[in-house]
Design an enzyme around this catalytic site. Structure first.
Site, PDB file in Angstrom:
ATOM      1  CG  HIS A 339      44.729  23.890  36.619  1.00  0.00           C
ATOM      2  ND1 HIS A 339      45.724  23.627  37.519  1.00  0.00           N
ATOM      3  CD2 HIS A 339      44.251  25.134  36.937  1.00  0.00           C
ATOM      4  CE1 HIS A 339      45.860  24.639  38.346  1.00  0.00           C
ATOM      5  NE2 HIS A 339      44.975  25.561  38.013  1.00  0.00           N
ATOM      6  CG  ASP A 356      43.770  28.689  39.168  1.00  0.00           C
ATOM      7  OD1 ASP A 356      44.530  27.730  39.440  1.00  0.00           O
ATOM      8  OD2 ASP A 356      43.554  29.059  37.991  1.00  0.00           O
ATOM      9  CB  CYS A 407      46.674  21.849  40.236  1.00  0.00           C
ATOM     10  SG  CYS A 407      46.405  20.405  39.165  1.00  0.00           S
TER      11      CYS A 407
END
Length: 448
Positions: A339, A356, A407
Site C-alpha cells: 500500500h 492515506d 493507491c
C-alpha cells in the site's frame, strides 16, 4: 385276387348267418373273445356281428385346472370336497425322496409340507467359524532381517519427509506475496466499511471552480502512442531513459499503469523527477517543492530504528542547489508492504500531513519526519527549529480509493495537485484518465 375272394366269402357268411341253425352256432367258436362277459350272464348272447368286437369304453374324464368355456358359460365350478384335495396331496408325496415334515393345522384338516433341509441350511448360516490360529513367532534371523528392513524404511521415510518439507517451505515462500495482497484486501474492505458507516459530507454552498490543466483530455495520437507502449511486443524494449535519475522504462515496467495494476518504484520515481523538472521550467507557476524518492523513508527508518546518518548526504547543497527548509513543501512517499501513502512536510503552513487513500493513521511516520527536519536544519543550515508547536494532521477529507489497486495513483495525484497549489479536486472516476496521462508524460519525459 385272393383278397377279393376272402371279402366275398365274408360277405356271404354275413348275409346267411341269421339262417344258421342253433346247433351250428353253438358248435362254432367265437373268433374275437377278450374274456369280457356281459353283465347279464343269464341273457343269451346276441347273434349280431357287432357282438364279436369288445364293448366300447367311455373316455377318461380330464380334470380342468383352469376356467374353461363351459365353466364360464354355465357359471363357476362347484367346490370340490376336502377329501379330494387330501388325495391329491398324498399322491404328490410319492415323487419326493427326502424327508418331509407334516404340520397339522387343526380344524381345517389340511397338511402343509415343509422341507427340513431348508432349516438345516439356515442353522448352518448362523454358525460362526472359529478364528484361524495365530502365526508362529519369528526366529532370530527373521527378526534381524525385519530390523534391517525397518531401518531402511525409516531412513527412506526421513528422506521423503525432508523433501516434502522443502517443497512445502518453497510453496509457503511463494505464497507470501499473495498473503500480503490478501491482507491488503482485508484492510481495504475494513476501511471501506468504516467509510460507509460515516455520514455523508454536507454539500458545498458554492461549487468550487476546478482548473482545466489537470484534466486536459488526451488526443487520439497520444492515446495510440500509449496503447502501442502497452503492447506485449514492447515488454523487453527500453522505451525511454531518464538521464538525471538514470532510470530505464521498459514496456514491462510501464504496464503497471494499465488498469487494475499496482504502481512500481521506477514509474513513481521517474514521475517525481518530471514534477521537479516542471517546477524548474516554470517556477512562478508552481510551488517550490522537494520530492524524495520511494527509498528515502526506508533508509531513514529501518528495522533498527531512526537513523539520520543514513540519509545525511541525500540533500547536500551541491546536489540540490537549495536547502530543504527553504522549500514550501517536502513530499515523502511511503510504501507499506502493498500500500502506498504520502507524508508531507508543509513548511509554509508549519504542518506535518499524512494522506492515506484508505484513511489510515500512523503517528510514527510524522514523528520521524519531525525529528528529521530538526536534524536537517541544524546540519545543513545551522538553525534550530522548534517543531513542537507544528500541527500533525491526518487528512480525512480527501479523495478515497474504491478498489484495491489505485493507491499509488492516488498518491501521485496528491503530490501533483499540492505542488500546483490546488485542492484535491478529483475522485476515483478520474483514475483511468490519470493512468493514461501519466504514461504519456513518462513516454515524452515531460510532465504537464
Amino acid at each position: 385276387m385272393g383278397a377279393v375272394a376272402i371279402n366275398r366269402k365274408r360277405t356271404e357268411d354275413s348275409m346267411n348267418f341269421n339262417q344258421q341253425s342253433p346247433s351250428q352256432s353253438s358248435n362254432k367258436k367265437r373268433r374275437f373273445s377278450f374274456g369280457i362277459t356281459s353283465p347279464d350272464s343269464n341273457k343269451p348272447s346276441s347273434s349280431s356281428r357287432i357282438s364279436r368286437y369288445p364293448d366300447a369304453k367311455a373316455p377318461l374324464r380330464r380334470e380342468i385346472h383352469a376356467p374353461s368355456r363351459a365353466s364360464l358359460r354355465y357359471g363357476p365350478p362347484k367346490p370340490r370336497p376336502i377329501d379330494h384335495y387330501k388325495k391329491r396331496a398324498f399322491d404328490a408325496l410319492r415323487f419326493f425322496t427326502k424327508e418331509k415334515e407334516v404340520i397339522d393345522l387343526g380344524d381345517e384338516e389340511l397338511e402343509v409340507v415343509v422341507d427340513c433341509d431348508l432349516e438345516e441350511e439356515e442353522e448352518e448360516k448362523d454358525v460362526v467359524e472359529p478364528p484361524p490360529p495365530p502365526p508362529p513367532p519369528p526366529s532370530s534371523s527373521m527378526l534381524d532381517s525385519m530390523s534391517l528392513v525397518s531401518q531402511e524404511k525409516a531412513s527412506t521415510d526421513a528422506a521423503s519427509s525432508l523433501a516434502a518439507y522443502k517443497k512445502l517451505l518453497e510453496s509457503a515462500e511463494r505464497r507470501n506475496p499473495k498473503l500480503e495482497a490478501l491482507g491488503f484486501e482485508i484492510l481495504f474492505n475494513e476501511k471501506k466499511l468504516s467509510q460507509l458507516r460515516l455520514s455523508r459530507p454536507k454539500p458545498l454552498e458554492k461549487p468550487l471552480k476546478v482548473p482545466d490543466e489537470p484534466f486536459i483530455p488526451l488526443t487520439e495520437e497520444e492515446k495510440d502512442e500509449v496503447y502501442r507502449a502497452f503492447s506485449g511486443k514492447n515488454r523487453r524494449k527500453v522505451l525511454v531513459t531518464h538521464a538525471n535519475s538514470n532510470i530505464d522504462i521498459t514496456g514491462e515496467v510501464l504496464q503497471c499503469l494499465t488498469p487494475s495494476a499496482w504502481l512500481n518504484d521506477e514509474v513513481i520515481n521517474v514521475y517525481l523527477e518530471l514534477l521537479k523538472e516542471r517546477e524548474t521550467r516554470e517556477p512562478k507557476k508552481y510551488l517550490k517543492c522537494h520530492f524524495f524518492n520511494t527509498f528515502f523513508y526506508k533508509k531513514l527508518v529501518s528495522d533498527s530504528g531512526y537513523n539520520y546518518k543514513a540519509v545525511r548526504r541525500w540533500t547536500t547543497q551541491r546536489k540540490l542547489g537549495y536547502a530543504l527548509i527553504d522549500c514550501d513543501m517536502i513530499f515523502v512517499p511511503i510504501h507499506r508492504g502493498v500500500h502506498w501513502t504520502l507524508a508531507v512536510i508543509n513548511n509554509r503552513d508549519r504542518k506535518f500531513l499524512y494522506l492515506d487513500s484508505l484513511n489510515g493513521v500512523d503517528s510514527k511516520i510524522l514523528n520521524a519526519l519531525a525529528k528529521y527536519l530538526t536534524d536537517e536544519a541544524k546540519e545543513k543550515s545551522g538553525k534550530d527549529i522548534d517543531v513542537s508547536s507544528w500541527d500533525m494532521e491526518f487528512v480525512e477529507d480527501l479523495p478515497q480509493q474504491q478498489n484495491g489497486y489505485d493507491c499509488g495513483m492516488f498518491m501521485l495525484k496528491y503530490i501533483d495537485f499540492f505542488s500546483r497549489g490546488l485542492g484535491l479536486y478529483f475522485s476515483q472516476e478520474h483514475m483511468p484518465y490519470f493512468r493514461l496521462r501519466t504514461a504519456k508524460e513518462i513516454l515524452r519525459l515531460c510532465a504537464d
